[in-house]
Design an enzyme around this catalytic site. Structure first.
Site, short mmCIF file in Angstrom:
data_model
loop_
_atom_site.label_atom_id
_atom_site.label_comp_id
_atom_site.label_asym_id
_atom_site.label_seq_id
_atom_site.Cartn_x
_atom_site.Cartn_y
_atom_site.Cartn_z
N GLY A 70 112.66 30.49 18.70
CA GLY A 70 113.85 29.91 18.10
C GLY A 70 114.96 29.79 19.12
O GLY A 70 114.73 29.95 20.33
N ASN A 71 116.17 29.52 18.65
CA ASN A 71 117.30 29.37 19.56
C ASN A 71 117.65 30.66 20.27
O ASN A 71 118.06 30.65 21.43
CB ASN A 71 118.52 28.85 18.80
CG ASN A 71 118.32 27.45 18.26
OD1 ASN A 71 117.60 26.66 18.85
ND2 ASN A 71 118.94 27.16 17.13
N VAL A 91 108.97 34.85 18.71
CA VAL A 91 108.19 35.52 17.68
C VAL A 91 106.79 35.77 18.23
O VAL A 91 106.14 34.86 18.74
CB VAL A 91 108.11 34.68 16.39
CG1 VAL A 91 107.31 35.42 15.33
CG2 VAL A 91 109.51 34.36 15.88
N ASP A 141 119.89 27.52 5.42
CA ASP A 141 119.05 26.89 6.45
C ASP A 141 117.66 26.57 5.89
O ASP A 141 116.65 26.75 6.58
CB ASP A 141 118.93 27.79 7.68
CG ASP A 141 118.40 27.05 8.91
OD1 ASP A 141 118.50 25.80 8.93
OD2 ASP A 141 117.88 27.71 9.83
N ILE A 196 103.79 33.38 19.09
CA ILE A 196 103.40 32.42 18.05
C ILE A 196 104.54 31.51 17.63
O ILE A 196 104.36 30.62 16.79
CB ILE A 196 102.85 33.15 16.79
CG1 ILE A 196 103.88 34.16 16.26
CG2 ILE A 196 101.54 33.84 17.10
CD1 ILE A 196 103.45 34.85 14.98
N GLY A 197 105.71 31.68 18.22
CA GLY A 197 106.84 30.82 17.88
C GLY A 197 108.07 31.20 18.66
O GLY A 197 108.12 32.24 19.32
N SER A 222 115.56 33.67 19.89
CA SER A 222 114.50 34.66 19.77
C SER A 222 113.13 34.08 20.08
O SER A 222 112.95 32.86 20.15
CB SER A 222 114.50 35.25 18.36
OG SER A 222 114.21 34.22 17.41
#
Length: 426
Positions: free
Chosen positions: A71-72, A76, A184, A68-69, A74
């Site tokens: 990141g730099n 998700v 952040d 579902i997502g 990781s």
């Protein structure tokens, strides 16, 4: 005495590998296994389940679904707990690809989330570690993020912006009260739960300070949300950096655009250092004053959180909620409180754990592990579900138009107690 037969399991919920003698098992053939016992037995002996664990379709007690997502560092994934059936989000990190700095960031992220217990902060349920991967089991916010919402639907109306911003403000105040700086804050890290409650997420750049005046020196976060002092390559204080990012967020919400825009980072740096932005005339005067009070280039002149709480624009919003103590995140709280000392919600959680087969022995054998325990994961998920069902997590309401802002400006401080040598005002 008959000898005990040791049996070892990767998913054992106790620190001891000793089980009762085989004779005792023969004496209780009619006892039905609890859901927890059935699950652990299945994970140790069922071939399909073991295969799912091996290929990553299961992580501990969680059944993993689609991504579902990302990141730099990781990915998700959506998952649900095999016992409680609750949806969760699992942040997956490849340990072999993490350098030393990223490992320190991950450690701070876990530490920060362990110290926060607030309805507008994404909750950490459990941490599962294997030789090659680390899994952070988090609260699932199914309503999407603020950035996607604005880019697809445009700016948010001011009444709705008040409700969203008030919750972000409440979450950040809780962080700063616990000496945690997020560093952040951005629209991508502001999530919505299914009941429209705001959740501040992603504590990868967060840090703990001894005091709010402690100086920091690491450039963190996204450049469009970075405060001027970050672009100066000098040491800075943490709270004003979070406050500046909140000002950029508020501008983005009510206008649908960013206050500082450029096609390169050097040009963006120049825009931020100059502090030049244009507020549309259709933004209300109280909202304009709040944004102008936040987006001040000099950190010492920037609004503090308490000033924002008492500003005219947010006065009609009722968003103050009691924050539960962090010790309630530990299931040991159920045992240490003693009989008759638990409130109704905690008693319901205790009963739910018993029905799943979580005993006092399980809790005792997993103490001091914090989130690195499947027992803690089950407990936190059930506790959170009970709180949601009782309406403790819902968006604040706008009570109406404030007729006399000067007179009502003290509403933001109604829970404070003011003292002097001569009198006490409460």
């Amino acid at each position: 005495m008959s000898p005990q037969v040791p049996r070892h399991s990767l998913y054992s919920l106790t620190d001891s590998s000793d089980c009762g003698p085989e004779k005792e098992e023969e004496e209780e053939p009619s006892r039905r296994l609890t859901p927890l016992e059935n699950l652990t037995l299945d994970m140790c002996h069922n071939e399909n389940t073991i295969k799912e664990l091996t290929v990553g379709r299961r992580v501990g007690f969680y059944k993993v679904r689609g991504e579902i997502g990302c990141g730099n560092f990781s990915k998700v994934k959506l998952a649900f707990h095999a016992l409680t059936k609750d949806k969760v989000a699992i942040k997956v990190l490849d340990k072999l690809r993490l350098d030393l700095q990223t490992q320190r960031m991950l450690s701070r992220e876990i530490s920060s989330m362990e110290s926060l217990f607030h309805p507008n902060v994404v909750r950490l349920y459990e941490v599962v570690e294997t030789p090659s991967r680390l899994y952070l089991v988090l609260e699932y916010a199914g309503g999407g993020d603020l950035h996607s919402r604005i880019t697809s639907q445009g700016k948010i109306s001011e009444p709705e912006s008040k409700i969203v911003f008030a919750q972000i403000l409440s979450a950040v105040k809780h962080m700063h009260d616990n000496n945690i700086i997020h560093r952040d804050l951005k629209a991508e890290n502001v999530l919505f739960s299914c009941n429209a409650c705001v959740k501040v997420a992603d504590f990868g750049f967060s840090t703990r300070v001894s005091t709010n005046n402690q100086m920091l020196d690491t450039f963190c976060g996204s450049p469009p949300y970075a405060a001027p002092e970050l672009f100066k390559d000098e040491s800075y204080m943490g709270p004003p950096v979070d406050v500046w990012a909140m000002g950029v967020l508020l501008f983005f919400m009510v206008t649908g655009t960013m206050p500082f825009r450029a096609d390169t980072v050097p040009r963006l740096r120049r825009c931020v250092l100059e502090g030049a932005y244009v507020l549309p005339i259709w933004v209300s005067a109280p909202c304009q004053r709040l944004i102008q009070g936040i987006l001040k280039p000099e950190p010492s002149e920037r609004y503090a959180l308490d000033q924002m709480l008492g500003c005219e624009w947010l006065l009609p919003v009722e968003f103050f909620r009691p924050v539960p103590p962090t010790y309630r995140l530990n299931p040991m709280h159920l045992l240490e409180s003693g009989p008759g000392r638990l409130n109704q919600e905690e008693e319901e959680v205790r009963v739910a754990l018993q029905e799943l087969g979580v005993t006092e022995e399980h809790i005792l054998n997993n103490q001091s592990k914090n989130s690195r325990s499947p027992v803690t994961g089950i407990y936190r998920i059930i506790l959170h579900r009970m709180q949601r069902n009782k309406g403790t997590e819902r968006a604040p309401m706008i009570t109406g138009v404030v007729k006399d802002p000067k007179r009502d400006s003290l509403r933001a401080y109604r829970n404070l107690r003011h003292t002097s040598k001569l009198c006490v005002l409460s």
